[in-house]
Write an enzyme that holds these catalytic residues in place. Structure first.
Site, short mmCIF file in Angstrom:
data_model
loop_
_atom_site.label_atom_id
_atom_site.label_comp_id
_atom_site.label_asym_id
_atom_site.label_seq_id
_atom_site.Cartn_x
_atom_site.Cartn_y
_atom_site.Cartn_z
N ASP A 79 0.83 -1.20 0.00
CA ASP A 79 0.00 0.00 0.00
C ASP A 79 0.87 1.25 0.00
OD1 ASP A 79 -2.29 1.55 0.20
OD2 ASP A 79 -3.05 0.54 1.98
N ASP A 101 -10.71 2.05 -3.35
CA ASP A 101 -11.24 1.77 -2.01
C ASP A 101 -12.76 1.75 -2.03
OD1 ASP A 101 -8.90 1.41 -0.71
OD2 ASP A 101 -8.79 3.40 0.17
#
Ligand code: DGJ
Length: 707
Positions: free
Chosen positions: A457, A525
């Site tokens: 990430d 997301d």
């Protein structure tokens, strides 16, 4: 100068197209880019008054100084104020070698007056796909230090002019890859990122077609379409330059030229980011398929389930509250519903109870995991799943032991206060010691634990990039991107069993270089199912479903709040690489059983999803939309269908394209039999048997024709 003056013409072949360049005094120029054996895509280069021949020529790479008034790919500056480079082709420098049914051409240009700049122009093709790959290597061959304030690797002369219809994918966090169409009669259209990563805002891919083409859904056999993509994961810029009355528009791009300068000391060289160009004879939808084909055949290391397993990821269920007992309980149900890998997301490491602390301290939190992560990893393996971990190696919280030990490792604009975002700072990967620390940390995690899945990430842009005092400080963005690529290379080389999921707060870092080094990407997301479907629709314009990591979660939609079934969520995730992120402990046994059946259904068709040819039927905003995946050789096709509330009624038919018109097919779920020709025109019946807002149909060619 025109192509007629050329002494040397080279035709480079892709799977279906030819990319023809001619050598001129100023370097290679494009002669034609179109179907092999045809004459479409031929470039006309009429010279007008008020321009030099080099300004008019479709040069493959131009330097300011060679071109005088038009945009160029290479901007060279010297300390004495002499800017630009007058590049000339070096006699005898052109080499074209065959490889894998394709070719690689290299031609060398040299600064004609001062002799202090040399540029190798590279063009590579393959018989496996229709992408042309291009880049340049720039060398400082004199005594002066060169500053490359722009070093783009290619100028693409796209024969769709005058002007162009430009398709781009833009967005924001949670709204990535929204397709836009720009009508560009003249002037520049430019987009990019100054974030140190690829960005959610713009995707480094442009689609180009003639301004007369009606929309993105050109009919088969319609006008040619082209695409240009940049394989670069740092700050970048791409521009389309349309000059009125010209047959070509020029597209170029590379590392962002506003926030970075490359310094070349005498004897040093610089390789630019690579860019990719593709042609299709089937408009922009054909360009989509050509990108997918390139990714399947050239970028991805495998297409099988070994690097695109069914993931269970705990982030949406637990947030930062990650503990051993709760993870064990989730792992029990994850195995029951068919997950193949159990991934522990953010929150597992020392001091990480929120986003305010712990980032950088990559050992298990002793309060949550008193005996480390091994007991959890072993339990996951014992349940027949692989074990995965989330990491964010490029960032650090100020409240961490790493930052306390190395406050000098983060990007800072001199003495200015640092800028925190999500309470975190970015590690300066351009420092060799930081890159070394990141590599060692990853090696330690992957050898101490049986980790075979890593979610990488990156949750903020770089805001204070640079290294004041360091003469190379302005190269920070490129240094960071290259270090990131090298670290991914370490994973690929030393831990080939580890599947890597690329992520940057969702889709903040998706580009062709990431696809070459990772297995799947977390594209957004946004997991609310209808919002997600919209993001995925745009994503597929440029990227194959084989990399499209998508999870079923319990998240609500924020933009398109029309209700959906659990099946709708699953079919949406099935459109790529299915995963689950729901709070499984809240699912009752019947829901788990439904989920298990849906996972099994996905497993039975995922080879088609990941290797089939994609066709999109309408958009998620339409009453009924679908994605079709076809394997022409086996005669199988998969149709995933979604409906707006109330729209999935009786008699819905969805066309199936790309089947053999003369062959007979049967729809497994309905028993409907029809020819490929009829499937394309009349479509197949969608009964909405799976749920009233979605369905899954498998279509198979019948070996024995029915009479
Ligand atoms: C952003 C990612 O996109 C999420 O999936 C999750 O991993 C969080 N970061 C964790 O901080």
């Amino acid at each position: 100068m025109t192509a007629d003056d050329a002494v040397d013409v080279r035709e480079l072949r892709t799977r279906r197209s030819s990319y023809v360049v001619a050598m001129t005094t100023e370097g290679p120029v494009l002669v034609r880019w179109g179907a092999t054996g045809g004459d479409d895509g031929t470039v006309d280069v009429a010279l007008t008054k008020w321009e030099t021949p080099a300004d008019a020529a479709p040069l493959e790479l131009a330097a300011a100084g060679t071109r005088q008034v038009r945009a160029a790919e290479l901007l060279v500056q010297r300390p004495d104020g002499l800017d630009g480079a007058r590049l000339r082709l070096v006699e005898g420098s052109v080499r074209c070698v065959e490889h894998d049914g394709g070719q690689e051409l290299r031609a060398t240009l040299r600064e004609a007056d001062t002799g202090d700049v040399e540029v190798d122009v590279h063009v590579r093709t393959s018989a496996a796909h229709d992408v042309v790959e291009r880049w340049a290597e720039v060398r400082a061959t004199g005594t002066a230090t060169l500053h490359l304030v722009r070093a783009f690797g290619a100028g693409w002369n796209v024969p769709v002019g005058p002007g162009a219809r430009v398709g781009a994918l833009v967005g924001a966090w949670s709204r990535e890859t929204t397709p836009v169409l720009v009508d560009l009669p003249a002037g520049q259209y430019s987009l990019g990122s100054r974030q140190g990563v690829t960005s959610h805002t713009s995707t480094p891919v442009l689609m180009l077609s003639r301004r007369t083409a009606a929309d993105v859904r050109d009919p088969p056999g319609g006008t040619a379409g082209y695409g240009v993509s940049l394989a670069w994961s740092g700050s970048w810029r791409m521009a389309v330059d349309a000059v009125p009355f010209r047959d070509v528009v020029r597209v170029h791009g590379g590392a962002d030229d506003e926030t970075g300068t490359v310094v070349l000391e005498p004897g040093e060289s610089h390789e630019t980011p690579h860019s990719l160009g593709v042609w299709s004879d089937d408009g922009i939808d054909g360009v989509m398929r050509a990108w997918h084909e390139h990714q399947r055949t050239a970028l991805l290391r495998t297409l099988g389930p070994e690097h695109r397993p069914v993931v269970y990821n705990s982030w949406y269920a637990t947030g930062f509250d990650v503990r051993l007992e709760q993870q064990l309980a989730l792992a029990d149900v994850a195995a029951e519903v068919g997950a193949e890998v159990f991934v522990v997301d953010d929150g597992w490491f020392r001091g990480r109870t929120s986003d305010r602390a712990g980032l950088g301290d990559w050992t298990a939190d002793p309060a949550a995991f008193p005996d480390g992560l091994a007991p959890l990893a072993d339990a996951v393996l014992a349940r027949g799943m692989r074990f995965g971990l989330w990491v964010e190696p490029e960032c650090v919280n100020a409240d961490s032991d790493l930052f306390r030990a190395h406050p000098e490792w983060v990007y800072r604009a001199g003495a200015r206060p640092v800028t925190e975002l999500r309470h975190q700072l970015v590690l300066d990967l351009g420092r060799p010691e930081v890159e070394q620390w990141a590599a060692d940390t990853l090696r330690r995690l992957l050898t101490e634990l049986p980790v075979s899945y890593l979610k990488w990430d990156m949750n903020r842009p770089v805001t204070d990039g640079g290294r004041p005092g360091d003469p190379r400080g302005r190269e920070w963005a490129a240094q960071h991107a290259r270090a990131y690529h090298r670290l991914l290379g370490v994973l690929r080389l030393e831990f080939p069993q580890v599947t890597v999921e690329a992520c940057a707060s969702g889709g903040g870092r998706v580009d062709a270089a990431v696809l070459a080094a990772c297995d799947v990407v977390w594209l957004s997301d946004e997991t609310g199912p209808r919002d997600r479907l919209a993001v995925q629709h745009g994503f597929l314009s440029a990227w194959t479903p084989a990399v499209m990591s998508s999870w079923v979660t319990d998240e609500p939609d924020r933009l398109d709040t029309a209700p959906t079934s659990l099946e709708f969520r699953f079919v949406t995730a099935m459109a790529g690489v299915l995963g689950i992120g729901s709070d499984l402990l809240a699912w009752d046994p019947p829901t788990r059983a439904r989920a298990r059946r849906l996972v099994d259904l996905y497993r039975s068709v995922r080879d088609l999803v990941h290797t089939g040819t994609v066709a999109r039927h309408r958009t998620p905003a339409d009453p009924v939309s679908a994605v079709q995946y076809t394997d022409a050789s086996s005669g199988r096709a998969l149709l995933l269908v979604w409906a707006r509330p109330g729209a999935g009624g009786d008699g819905t038919r969805v066309p199936l394209v790309g089947l053999d018109p003369a062959a007979r097919y049967e729809v497994r779920e309905t028993g409907e039999r029809l020819s490929g020709a009829s499937a394309a025109v009349d479509g197949v019946v969608v009964p909405f048997a799976l749920a009233d807002d979605c369905d899954v149909l498998v279509v198979e060619r019948q070996e024995v024709p029915d009479r």
